[in-house]
Design a protein around this motif. Structure first.
Motif, PDB file in Angstrom:
ATOM      1  N   UNK A  49       0.831  -1.205   0.000  1.00  0.00           N
ATOM      2  CA  UNK A  49       0.000   0.000   0.000  1.00  0.00           C
ATOM      3  C   UNK A  49       0.866   1.257   0.000  1.00  0.00           C
ATOM      4  N   UNK A  50       1.947   1.243   0.747  1.00  0.00           N
ATOM      5  CA  UNK A  50       2.859   2.384   0.787  1.00  0.00           C
ATOM      6  C   UNK A  50       3.416   2.682  -0.601  1.00  0.00           C
ATOM      7  N   UNK A  51       3.858   1.645  -1.302  1.00  0.00           N
ATOM      8  CA  UNK A  51       4.391   1.827  -2.656  1.00  0.00           C
ATOM      9  C   UNK A  51       3.298   2.335  -3.588  1.00  0.00           C
ATOM     10  N   UNK A  52       2.097   1.823  -3.431  1.00  0.00           N
ATOM     11  CA  UNK A  52       0.981   2.269  -4.256  1.00  0.00           C
ATOM     12  C   UNK A  52       0.659   3.744  -4.008  1.00  0.00           C
ATOM     13  N   UNK A  53       0.645   4.141  -2.744  1.00  0.00           N
ATOM     14  CA  UNK A  53       0.372   5.543  -2.411  1.00  0.00           C
ATOM     15  C   UNK A  53       1.461   6.466  -2.953  1.00  0.00           C
ATOM     16  N   UNK A  54       2.697   6.035  -2.841  1.00  0.00           N
ATOM     17  CA  UNK A  54       3.839   6.857  -3.286  1.00  0.00           C
ATOM     18  C   UNK A  54       3.883   6.985  -4.815  1.00  0.00           C
ATOM     19  N   UNK A  55       3.529   5.901  -5.500  1.00  0.00           N
ATOM     20  CA  UNK A  55       3.700   5.871  -6.955  1.00  0.00           C
ATOM     21  C   UNK A  55       2.428   6.135  -7.743  1.00  0.00           C
ATOM     22  N   UNK A  56       1.283   5.863  -7.136  1.00  0.00           N
ATOM     23  CA  UNK A  56       0.033   5.945  -7.878  1.00  0.00           C
ATOM     24  C   UNK A  56      -0.281   4.680  -8.651  1.00  0.00           C
ATOM     25  N   UNK A  57       0.615   3.688  -8.598  1.00  0.00           N
ATOM     26  CA  UNK A  57       0.378   2.410  -9.270  1.00  0.00           C
ATOM     27  C   UNK A  57      -0.524   1.577  -8.354  1.00  0.00           C
ATOM     28  N   UNK A  58      -1.683   1.121  -8.845  1.00  0.00           N
ATOM     29  CA  UNK A  58      -2.587   0.371  -7.972  1.00  0.00           C
ATOM     30  C   UNK A  58      -1.991  -0.956  -7.531  1.00  0.00           C
ATOM     31  N   UNK A  59      -2.261  -1.320  -6.283  1.00  0.00           N
ATOM     32  CA  UNK A  59      -1.806  -2.615  -5.799  1.00  0.00           C
ATOM     33  C   UNK A  59      -2.814  -3.679  -6.212  1.00  0.00           C
ATOM     34  N   UNK A  60      -2.331  -4.895  -6.377  1.00  0.00           N
ATOM     35  CA  UNK A  60      -3.166  -6.022  -6.775  1.00  0.00           C
ATOM     36  C   UNK A  60      -3.689  -6.692  -5.511  1.00  0.00           C
ATOM     37  N   UNK A  61      -4.991  -6.616  -5.270  1.00  0.00           N
ATOM     38  CA  UNK A  61      -5.574  -7.205  -4.065  1.00  0.00           C
ATOM     39  C   UNK A  61      -6.284  -8.517  -4.366  1.00  0.00           C
ATOM     40  N   UNK A  62      -6.176  -9.003  -5.604  1.00  0.00           N
ATOM     41  CA  UNK A  62      -6.819 -10.253  -5.976  1.00  0.00           C
ATOM     42  C   UNK A  62      -6.171 -11.422  -5.238  1.00  0.00           C
ATOM     43  N   UNK A  63      -7.011 -12.326  -4.723  1.00  0.00           N
ATOM     44  CA  UNK A  63      -6.524 -13.533  -4.060  1.00  0.00           C
ATOM     45  C   UNK A  63      -6.284 -14.604  -5.114  1.00  0.00           C
ATOM     46  N   UNK A  64      -5.041 -14.950  -5.308  1.00  0.00           N
ATOM     47  CA  UNK A  64      -4.675 -15.988  -6.270  1.00  0.00           C
ATOM     48  C   UNK A  64      -4.185 -17.204  -5.508  1.00  0.00           C
ATOM     49  N   UNK A  65      -4.743 -18.351  -5.783  1.00  0.00           N
ATOM     50  CA  UNK A  65      -4.374 -19.561  -5.046  1.00  0.00           C
ATOM     51  C   UNK A  65      -2.890 -19.866  -5.186  1.00  0.00           C
ATOM     52  N   UNK A  66      -2.309 -19.533  -6.351  1.00  0.00           N
ATOM     53  CA  UNK A  66      -0.880 -19.792  -6.561  1.00  0.00           C
ATOM     54  C   UNK A  66      -0.016 -18.604  -6.118  1.00  0.00           C
ATOM     55  N   UNK A  67      -0.641 -17.554  -5.580  1.00  0.00           N
ATOM     56  CA  UNK A  67       0.100 -16.379  -5.136  1.00  0.00           C
ATOM     57  C   UNK A  67       0.456 -15.464  -6.292  1.00  0.00           C
ATOM     58  N   UNK A  68       1.267 -14.464  -6.008  1.00  0.00           N
ATOM     59  CA  UNK A  68       1.626 -13.468  -7.027  1.00  0.00           C
ATOM     60  C   UNK A  68       2.916 -13.801  -7.759  1.00  0.00           C
ATOM     61  N   UNK A  69       3.486 -14.954  -7.458  1.00  0.00           N
ATOM     62  CA  UNK A  69       4.714 -15.366  -8.139  1.00  0.00           C
ATOM     63  C   UNK A  69       5.920 -14.527  -7.765  1.00  0.00           C
ATOM     64  N   UNK A  70       5.837 -13.809  -6.650  1.00  0.00           N
ATOM     65  CA  UNK A  70       6.964 -12.972  -6.222  1.00  0.00           C
ATOM     66  C   UNK A  70       6.970 -11.605  -6.871  1.00  0.00           C
ATOM     67  N   UNK A  71       5.889 -11.248  -7.543  1.00  0.00           N
ATOM     68  CA  UNK A  71       5.793  -9.937  -8.193  1.00  0.00           C
ATOM     69  C   UNK A  71       4.622  -9.175  -7.596  1.00  0.00           C
ATOM     70  N   UNK A  72       4.927  -8.135  -6.839  1.00  0.00           N
ATOM     71  CA  UNK A  72       3.876  -7.287  -6.278  1.00  0.00           C
ATOM     72  C   UNK A  72       3.474  -6.192  -7.260  1.00  0.00           C
TER      73      UNK A  72
END
Length: 166
Positions: A49-72
């Motif tokens: 959330x901090x990075x999203x607020x600082x950059x304006x890039x939306x964070x991904x809040x979708x729940x993925x069973x396999x996770x985000x693959x190490x990419x936020x």
């Protein structure tokens, strides 16, 4: 440029709900590393959330069973993983040596007990692989201190990240 301090207290309920959903989904997975007290998902989401607020890039809040693959965040083709520390004065960017580097850039965010946060700096995957091995009590782990990131002029967000204009 001075570091911006973000007050995340207004987002506490949202972060809590998201972290509980992730905990319920992934808490029993063998791949889940719980090295901190409390919900590591809460802490990670606060950093994102901090990075999203600082950059304006939306964070991904979708729940993925396999996770985000190490990419936020995926920015200009670069995979970015956010690492969040509860150490405000001397945070360290840390990664296990046995962890596959699925991100190109690692960004360190610090969050304190009052839910204030700040972006401390960043390092590449190659820099993390070359970082000093430090034993914090659970085995050796690659670690770069915030002061080292500042000395390298790798403070704040990486240069390719957008900046929110207020």
């Amino acid at each position: 440029m001075a570091q911006r301090i973000w007050d995340l207290s207004a987002y506490k309920d949202v972060i809590t709900a998201l972290s509980e959903a992730r905990e319920n989904q992934k808490g029993g997975f063998e791949s889940t590393r719980n090295w901190a007290d409390g919900s590591t998902h809460f802490l990670g989401l606060a950093g994102e959330l901090t990075v999203s607020l600082e950059s304006g890039v939306p964070m991904d809040v979708e729940l993925l069973i396999e996770g985000d693959g190490g990419t936020d965040f995926l920015v200009e083709g670069r995979r970015c993983d956010i690492k969040t520390s509860t150490y405000w004065e001397d945070p360290h960017l840390r990664l296990p040596p046995d962890l596959e580097r699925r991100a190109d850039i690692y960004i360190l965010v610090s969050v304190n007990e009052q839910l204030q946060s700040r972006i401390c700096g960043w390092a590449t995957a190659a820099e993390m692989d070359e970082a000093e091995l430090v034993d914090y009590g659970r085995g050796a782990i690659h670690s770069i201190r915030e002061i080292e990131l500042l000395e390298r002029k790798q403070c704040g967000l990486p240069p390719f990240f957008p900046r929110r204009i207020d």
